[in-house]
Design a protein around this motif. Structure first.
Motif, PDB file in Angstrom:
ATOM      1  N   ILE A  38       1.397  -1.976  -4.948  1.00  0.00           N
ATOM      2  CA  ILE A  38       2.495  -1.269  -5.612  1.00  0.00           C
ATOM      3  C   ILE A  38       2.239  -1.159  -7.113  1.00  0.00           C
ATOM      4  N   GLN A  41      -0.400   1.603  -7.981  1.00  0.00           N
ATOM      5  CA  GLN A  41      -0.258   2.971  -7.504  1.00  0.00           C
ATOM      6  C   GLN A  41      -0.426   3.939  -8.667  1.00  0.00           C
ATOM      7  N   GLU A  45       1.162   8.766  -6.156  1.00  0.00           N
ATOM      8  CA  GLU A  45       1.531   7.862  -5.064  1.00  0.00           C
ATOM      9  C   GLU A  45       2.923   7.269  -5.286  1.00  0.00           C
ATOM     10  N   ARG A  46       3.204   6.888  -6.524  1.00  0.00           N
ATOM     11  CA  ARG A  46       4.516   6.326  -6.844  1.00  0.00           C
ATOM     12  C   ARG A  46       5.608   7.358  -6.575  1.00  0.00           C
ATOM     13  N   THR A  49       6.099   7.714  -2.836  1.00  0.00           N
ATOM     14  CA  THR A  49       6.799   6.535  -2.311  1.00  0.00           C
ATOM     15  C   THR A  49       8.295   6.633  -2.594  1.00  0.00           C
TER      16      THR A  49
END
Length: 85
Positions: A38, A41, A45-46, A49
């Motif tokens: 996490i 990222q 990607e964040r 998500t």
């Protein structure tokens, strides 16, 4: 994922050292690896998500829910696993 840091063993060691000194003793290896993923990222990607989490909350608020047993049965069938007892 920010590959340069994600694959940097020294950065990972520093991360683990920090977690071990500041987190409770109950942090598991799986939890530590999840935290590492996490924290590393990339921006895209964040964003993906966060969008997936927001969609999940919207589904809950709209009542679009599947009982856990039905969801597990569907996954077991999809992957050719035997039914739950």
């Amino acid at each position: 994922m920010a590959t340069e840091r994600f694959n940097d063993l020294k950065a990972f060691k520093g991360f683990i050292d920090e977690k071990l000194s500041s987190e409770s003793d109950e942090l598991t290896l799986a939890e530590a690896l999840t935290h590492w993923e996490i924290e590393n990222q990339g921006a895209e990607e964040r964003k993906e998500t966060l969008e997936a989490i927001q969609e999940g909350f919207a589904d809950i608020e709209a009542g679009r829910l599947t009982p856990v047993r039905a969801a597990l049965d569907e996954l077991r069938k999809k992957y050719g696993l035997p039914p739950l007892p």
